[in-house]
Design an enzyme around this catalytic site. Sequence first.
Site, PDB file in Angstrom:
ATOM      1  N   GLU A 216      75.920  17.897  35.183  1.00 21.95           N
ATOM      2  CA  GLU A 216      74.857  16.894  35.297  1.00 21.95           C
ATOM      3  C   GLU A 216      73.799  17.296  36.328  1.00 21.95           C
ATOM      4  O   GLU A 216      73.623  16.652  37.364  1.00 21.95           O
ATOM      5  CB  GLU A 216      75.444  15.532  35.688  1.00 21.95           C
ATOM      6  CG  GLU A 216      76.398  15.001  34.637  1.00 21.95           C
ATOM      7  CD  GLU A 216      76.864  13.583  34.884  1.00 21.95           C
ATOM      8  OE1 GLU A 216      77.168  12.878  33.931  1.00 21.95           O
ATOM      9  OE2 GLU A 216      76.938  13.168  36.057  1.00 21.95           O
TER      10      GLU A 216
ATOM     11  N   GLU B 210      81.259  14.899  27.788  1.00 19.45           N
ATOM     12  CA  GLU B 210      81.807  13.722  28.476  1.00 19.45           C
ATOM     13  C   GLU B 210      81.411  12.481  27.704  1.00 19.45           C
ATOM     14  O   GLU B 210      80.226  12.272  27.419  1.00 19.45           O
ATOM     15  CB  GLU B 210      81.227  13.562  29.885  1.00 19.45           C
ATOM     16  CG  GLU B 210      81.861  14.380  30.942  1.00 19.45           C
ATOM     17  CD  GLU B 210      81.353  14.000  32.336  1.00 19.45           C
ATOM     18  OE1 GLU B 210      81.146  12.812  32.621  1.00 19.45           O
ATOM     19  OE2 GLU B 210      81.165  14.936  33.135  1.00 19.45           O
TER      20      GLU B 210
END
Length: 470
Positions: free
Chosen positions: A176, A370
């Site tokens: 991220e 995810e």
Amino acid sequence: METKFLFGGAIAANQMEGAYNRGGKGLSIVDILPSGAKRKHALHNPLEAKQTVYDYYPSHEASGFYDHMETDLDLLIALNINALRVSISWPRLFPTGLESMPNAEGIAFYKAMFSKLKANNIAIVCTLCHFDTPLYLSENYNGFASRVTLDAYVHYCKCVFDHFHEEISHFITFNEINMLLHFPYLGGGLSTAVSELDNNTIYRAAHHMVVASSQAIAYARSKYPRLQFGCMLAAGNYYYYNCNPDDVLYAQKKEEEQLFFADLQVFGKYPYFTKRMFKEKQVDLRFSQEDLDSIQNNTVDFVSFSYYCSRLCSTDPEINKQQTDGNARRTLINPYLQTSDWGWQIDPKGLTVTMNSLYARYRIPLFIVENGYGANDVIVDGVIDDSYRIDYFQQHLAAMDEAIAGGVECLGYLAWGIIDLVSNGTGEMKKRYGVVYVDRHDDGSGTFTRIKKKSYDYFQAEAESRCKHV
Ligand code: BG6
């Protein structure tokens, strides 16, 4: 050529392993963080957190994976999955980040883990840095604000490639990467308090991270051309609150801020909107041609992302008063959506929206690395009935299938926290994502016993049908 849809789970070292000071591991930036209400303040004020003594540090023991690795992998192998996303703890290999040689015990731990996965035909998707820059680099060099950290990261990556290129097929250079904007300590190891942080420092760190990623890719491609590389972002489209063109433009701008990183890593150059964005944010940076060439010559093979929720935004200050939490970013409340107990809005169709727009922009394969539902699971008569998680998976997988049916290329789907692990945002254990329960609690009690939840059987059947070669 035969292609395999990668279907499985995802975990991260700092939220799973524990053994924070064993096996030669150095401290990671998360090892000084508390859980619960104090965590957010600590994340925004890391140097103060370092001086504070908390009663409980969730990463220190986490889910005890370091001691349960063999049996945890047995549970995952029996789940029929064909892929597992893991991360390597950087300070487990390089305790301060500056050593020239890696910690042999750390290498041995990951070698055993990866060999077992490979022997069982489970593809390894490895995140090189999942919010755990060595604390030493954060404290002494302000993390990726400095080129010292850039160089240390590349040195660490080279070591990982040299040791594990046979076992690992896919690498994600930073988890991220856009998290740098919201939690600069987690994202880039920046130790400066958020209230004192200026945009020049943040975007200098961003540049260093993207250059670091490109240099790591350059090395790997020159020696191990089989390896695949992805950028990774916390995704979830911004919806505009209404058809007021101001809101539409505002939502576009919010998207640009987030996609800035992936634009750099996919297209290999600073996006067209950078000049104006830097001006508005008062960023004044010059980049060397050598850095720009490295970014340009070493772009990624796929765009991986986490998806938990969409976001909603408006330019109206009144409307902006109604906010709720989401992954890293708060958002307006969308009246069409339900929320989890942690205020995250559940939006399966938003996954289709996100995939469509990411693919329209990048035109290289996507990878959902995810997705999952954080809930406070309870045991009743020895059984954990997490039917809500099964519903969540069903709806999100259907949404993914819809995007794929529309022509979007997707390498796979990996369920977050497939075995319960510590929450990144809150440090809580009770925010559980797994299909396997871990008997560990927020007061530090628990036996670390593993229990299959109802969703385990569901996921196993899903894996059985989705892991077939297509
Ligand atoms: C992502 C992170 O932000 O979301 C994970 O990559 C994290 O590390 C996940 O655990 C879910 O967030 P949380 O705060 O519920 O753990």
